[in-house]
Design a protein around this motif. Structure first.
Motif, PDB file in Angstrom:
ATOM      1  N   ALA A  38      35.377  21.965  40.826  1.00 45.29           N
ATOM      2  CA  ALA A  38      35.216  21.202  39.512  1.00 45.29           C
ATOM      3  C   ALA A  38      33.555  22.277  39.023  1.00 45.29           C
ATOM      4  O   ALA A  38      33.810  22.295  37.670  1.00 45.29           O
ATOM      5  CB  ALA A  38      34.970  19.884  39.234  1.00 45.29           C
ATOM      6  N   LEU A  39      33.014  21.805  39.786  1.00 48.13           N
ATOM      7  CA  LEU A  39      31.455  22.789  39.120  1.00 48.13           C
ATOM      8  C   LEU A  39      31.964  24.564  38.676  1.00 48.13           C
ATOM      9  O   LEU A  39      31.503  24.547  38.204  1.00 48.13           O
ATOM     10  CB  LEU A  39      30.633  22.928  40.479  1.00 48.13           C
ATOM     11  CG  LEU A  39      29.675  23.514  40.459  1.00 48.13           C
ATOM     12  CD1 LEU A  39      28.358  22.405  39.275  1.00 48.13           C
ATOM     13  CD2 LEU A  39      29.017  23.595  41.347  1.00 48.13           C
ATOM     14  N   THR A  40      32.691  24.985  39.499  1.00 50.18           N
ATOM     15  CA  THR A  40      33.372  26.350  39.027  1.00 50.18           C
ATOM     16  C   THR A  40      33.451  26.008  37.348  1.00 50.18           C
ATOM     17  O   THR A  40      33.415  27.053  36.502  1.00 50.18           O
ATOM     18  CB  THR A  40      33.594  27.359  39.769  1.00 50.18           C
ATOM     19  OG1 THR A  40      33.465  27.167  41.177  1.00 50.18           O
ATOM     20  CG2 THR A  40      34.723  28.007  39.328  1.00 50.18           C
ATOM     21  N   MET A  41      34.616  25.360  37.396  1.00 46.76           N
ATOM     22  CA  MET A  41      35.681  25.207  36.440  1.00 46.76           C
ATOM     23  C   MET A  41      33.849  24.861  34.532  1.00 46.76           C
ATOM     24  O   MET A  41      34.325  25.217  33.647  1.00 46.76           O
ATOM     25  CB  MET A  41      36.370  24.274  35.933  1.00 46.76           C
ATOM     26  CG  MET A  41      36.945  23.867  35.187  1.00 46.76           C
ATOM     27  SD  MET A  41      37.983  25.213  34.313  1.00 46.76           S
ATOM     28  CE  MET A  41      38.945  24.947  33.030  1.00 46.76           C
ATOM     29  N   ASP A  42      33.192  24.103  35.061  1.00 47.03           N
ATOM     30  CA  ASP A  42      32.548  23.697  34.411  1.00 47.03           C
ATOM     31  C   ASP A  42      31.247  25.142  34.025  1.00 47.03           C
ATOM     32  O   ASP A  42      31.268  25.337  32.963  1.00 47.03           O
ATOM     33  CB  ASP A  42      31.454  22.498  35.328  1.00 47.03           C
ATOM     34  CG  ASP A  42      31.913  21.407  34.804  1.00 47.03           C
ATOM     35  OD1 ASP A  42      33.280  21.129  34.245  1.00 47.03           O
ATOM     36  OD2 ASP A  42      31.493  20.625  35.631  1.00 47.03           O
ATOM     37  N   ILE A  55      40.790  29.235  28.962  1.00 44.25           N
ATOM     38  CA  ILE A  55      39.980  27.771  29.803  1.00 44.25           C
ATOM     39  C   ILE A  55      41.778  27.018  29.604  1.00 44.25           C
ATOM     40  O   ILE A  55      41.629  26.718  30.878  1.00 44.25           O
ATOM     41  CB  ILE A  55      39.621  26.842  28.285  1.00 44.25           C
ATOM     42  CG1 ILE A  55      38.225  27.125  27.852  1.00 44.25           C
ATOM     43  CG2 ILE A  55      39.582  25.719  28.430  1.00 44.25           C
ATOM     44  CD1 ILE A  55      37.414  26.899  26.662  1.00 44.25           C
ATOM     45  N   GLU A  56      42.526  27.769  28.681  1.00 50.01           N
ATOM     46  CA  GLU A  56      43.750  26.866  29.787  1.00 50.01           C
ATOM     47  C   GLU A  56      44.636  27.818  30.869  1.00 50.01           C
ATOM     48  O   GLU A  56      44.978  26.883  31.380  1.00 50.01           O
ATOM     49  CB  GLU A  56      44.988  26.848  28.236  1.00 50.01           C
ATOM     50  CG  GLU A  56      44.414  26.351  27.089  1.00 50.01           C
ATOM     51  CD  GLU A  56      44.810  24.821  27.362  1.00 50.01           C
ATOM     52  OE1 GLU A  56      45.373  24.237  28.610  1.00 50.01           O
ATOM     53  OE2 GLU A  56      43.531  23.668  26.917  1.00 50.01           O
ATOM     54  N   GLU A  57      44.153  28.878  30.717  1.00 50.92           N
ATOM     55  CA  GLU A  57      44.734  29.771  32.440  1.00 50.92           C
ATOM     56  C   GLU A  57      43.890  29.747  33.083  1.00 50.92           C
ATOM     57  O   GLU A  57      43.887  29.120  33.992  1.00 50.92           O
ATOM     58  CB  GLU A  57      44.093  31.042  31.875  1.00 50.92           C
ATOM     59  CG  GLU A  57      45.509  31.821  30.720  1.00 50.92           C
ATOM     60  CD  GLU A  57      44.803  33.230  30.682  1.00 50.92           C
ATOM     61  OE1 GLU A  57      43.547  34.007  31.056  1.00 50.92           O
ATOM     62  OE2 GLU A  57      45.519  33.627  29.540  1.00 50.92           O
ATOM     63  N   LEU A  58      42.186  29.064  33.200  1.00 46.76           N
ATOM     64  CA  LEU A  58      42.085  28.681  33.861  1.00 46.76           C
ATOM     65  C   LEU A  58      42.318  27.261  34.715  1.00 46.76           C
ATOM     66  O   LEU A  58      41.822  26.710  35.976  1.00 46.76           O
ATOM     67  CB  LEU A  58      39.950  28.326  33.869  1.00 46.76           C
ATOM     68  CG  LEU A  58      39.603  29.700  33.252  1.00 46.76           C
ATOM     69  CD1 LEU A  58      38.009  29.560  33.132  1.00 46.76           C
ATOM     70  CD2 LEU A  58      39.232  30.514  34.782  1.00 46.76           C
ATOM     71  N   ARG A  59      42.002  26.206  33.829  1.00 45.05           N
ATOM     72  CA  ARG A  59      43.014  24.565  34.009  1.00 45.05           C
ATOM     73  C   ARG A  59      43.639  24.939  34.767  1.00 45.05           C
ATOM     74  O   ARG A  59      43.742  24.170  35.169  1.00 45.05           O
ATOM     75  CB  ARG A  59      43.381  23.999  32.891  1.00 45.05           C
ATOM     76  CG  ARG A  59      42.040  23.456  32.559  1.00 45.05           C
ATOM     77  CD  ARG A  59      42.252  22.688  30.752  1.00 45.05           C
ATOM     78  NE  ARG A  59      41.247  22.397  30.275  1.00 45.05           N
ATOM     79  CZ  ARG A  59      40.702  22.057  28.924  1.00 45.05           C
ATOM     80  NH1 ARG A  59      41.847  21.656  28.269  1.00 45.05           N
ATOM     81  NH2 ARG A  59      39.702  21.524  28.781  1.00 45.05           N
ATOM     82  N   ALA A  60      44.882  26.017  34.391  1.00 44.59           N
ATOM     83  CA  ALA A  60      46.662  26.746  34.853  1.00 44.59           C
ATOM     84  C   ALA A  60      45.983  26.082  36.264  1.00 44.59           C
ATOM     85  O   ALA A  60      47.325  26.581  37.054  1.00 44.59           O
ATOM     86  CB  ALA A  60      47.341  27.247  33.924  1.00 44.59           C
ATOM     87  N   ARG A  61      45.625  27.677  36.228  1.00 48.41           N
ATOM     88  CA  ARG A  61      45.256  28.065  38.180  1.00 48.41           C
ATOM     89  C   ARG A  61      44.197  27.324  38.797  1.00 48.41           C
ATOM     90  O   ARG A  61      44.576  26.281  39.287  1.00 48.41           O
ATOM     91  CB  ARG A  61      43.744  29.398  37.753  1.00 48.41           C
ATOM     92  CG  ARG A  61      44.583  30.801  37.583  1.00 48.41           C
ATOM     93  CD  ARG A  61      43.432  32.139  37.796  1.00 48.41           C
ATOM     94  NE  ARG A  61      44.095  32.908  37.061  1.00 48.41           N
ATOM     95  CZ  ARG A  61      43.056  33.960  36.265  1.00 48.41           C
ATOM     96  NH1 ARG A  61      41.830  33.033  36.506  1.00 48.41           N
ATOM     97  NH2 ARG A  61      43.726  35.060  35.348  1.00 48.41           N
ATOM     98  N   ARG A  62      42.925  25.820  38.031  1.00 49.76           N
ATOM     99  CA  ARG A  62      43.010  25.334  39.252  1.00 49.76           C
ATOM    100  C   ARG A  62      43.464  23.900  39.410  1.00 49.76           C
ATOM    101  O   ARG A  62      43.705  23.619  40.483  1.00 49.76           O
ATOM    102  CB  ARG A  62      41.316  24.529  37.768  1.00 49.76           C
ATOM    103  CG  ARG A  62      40.733  23.100  38.784  1.00 49.76           C
ATOM    104  CD  ARG A  62      39.888  22.130  38.017  1.00 49.76           C
ATOM    105  NE  ARG A  62      40.297  21.989  37.537  1.00 49.76           N
ATOM    106  CZ  ARG A  62      39.576  20.298  36.898  1.00 49.76           C
ATOM    107  NH1 ARG A  62      39.091  21.392  35.688  1.00 49.76           N
ATOM    108  NH2 ARG A  62      38.952  18.923  36.831  1.00 49.76           N
ATOM    109  N   ALA A  63      44.620  23.210  38.605  1.00 49.24           N
ATOM    110  CA  ALA A  63      45.766  22.965  38.701  1.00 49.24           C
ATOM    111  C   ALA A  63      46.540  23.446  40.196  1.00 49.24           C
ATOM    112  O   ALA A  63      46.322  22.429  41.318  1.00 49.24           O
ATOM    113  CB  ALA A  63      46.187  22.602  38.107  1.00 49.24           C
TER     114      ALA A  63
END
Length: 149
Positions: free
Chosen positions: A47-51, A75-83
């Protein structure tokens, strides 16, 4: 004679087994807490990395280095990777956590049973019976008051 000499071997063995079991309970609880902390810290790091990534991308857009459409895509790519990573992390940590939790629950249940601590259903049953008795007492008091009048 010493107190230990007075005890039989069977009683000493039972005490040793109880001590070992109690230590296993403590160790399994510690393991569960450790696994939980590791899982939460890894999720926090993601979460911190995403922020941080969002902040950098916002600065890039402000400077004109990245177009608004590209920002949304990134951002969508990062969210997908994070998920995906969260799902992988959760599935990797789920099994040991589930086993530790199950073991801990069984140990606690065994201890509570040996100590004759009532479980939730027994307490609910007693509560229901007390409510019924309370209703009967109230009804009797009302009946007595009606007879006095």
């Amino acid at each position: 004679m010493a107190e230990e000499e007075k005890k039989g071997i069977g009683e000493q063995a039972r005490e040793a087994i109880i001590d070992v079991r109690n230590e296993l309970i403590v160790q399994s609880a510690n393991l569960y807490l450790l696994v939980r902390k590791v899982l939460l810290s890894s999720l926090g790091a993601v979460a911190l990395t995403m922020d941080e990534a969002n902040e950098i991308l916002t600065k890039l857009v402000e400077r004109g280095e990245v177009a608004e459409a590209d920002l949304q895509r990134m951002i969508e790519e990062l969210r997908a990777r994070r998920a995906r990573r969260e799902a992988e992390a959760a599935s990797a940590h789920n099994e040991p956590t589930r086993k530790a939790a199950s073991s801990l629950e069984e140990s606690v249940e065994t201890i509570l049973t040996r100590l004759n601590v009532p479980n939730k259903s027994e307490i609910e049953e007693l509560s229901r019976k007390i409510s019924q008795l309370n209703e009967k007492v109230t009804a009797l008091n009302q009946h007595r008051q009606n007879e006095k009048k």
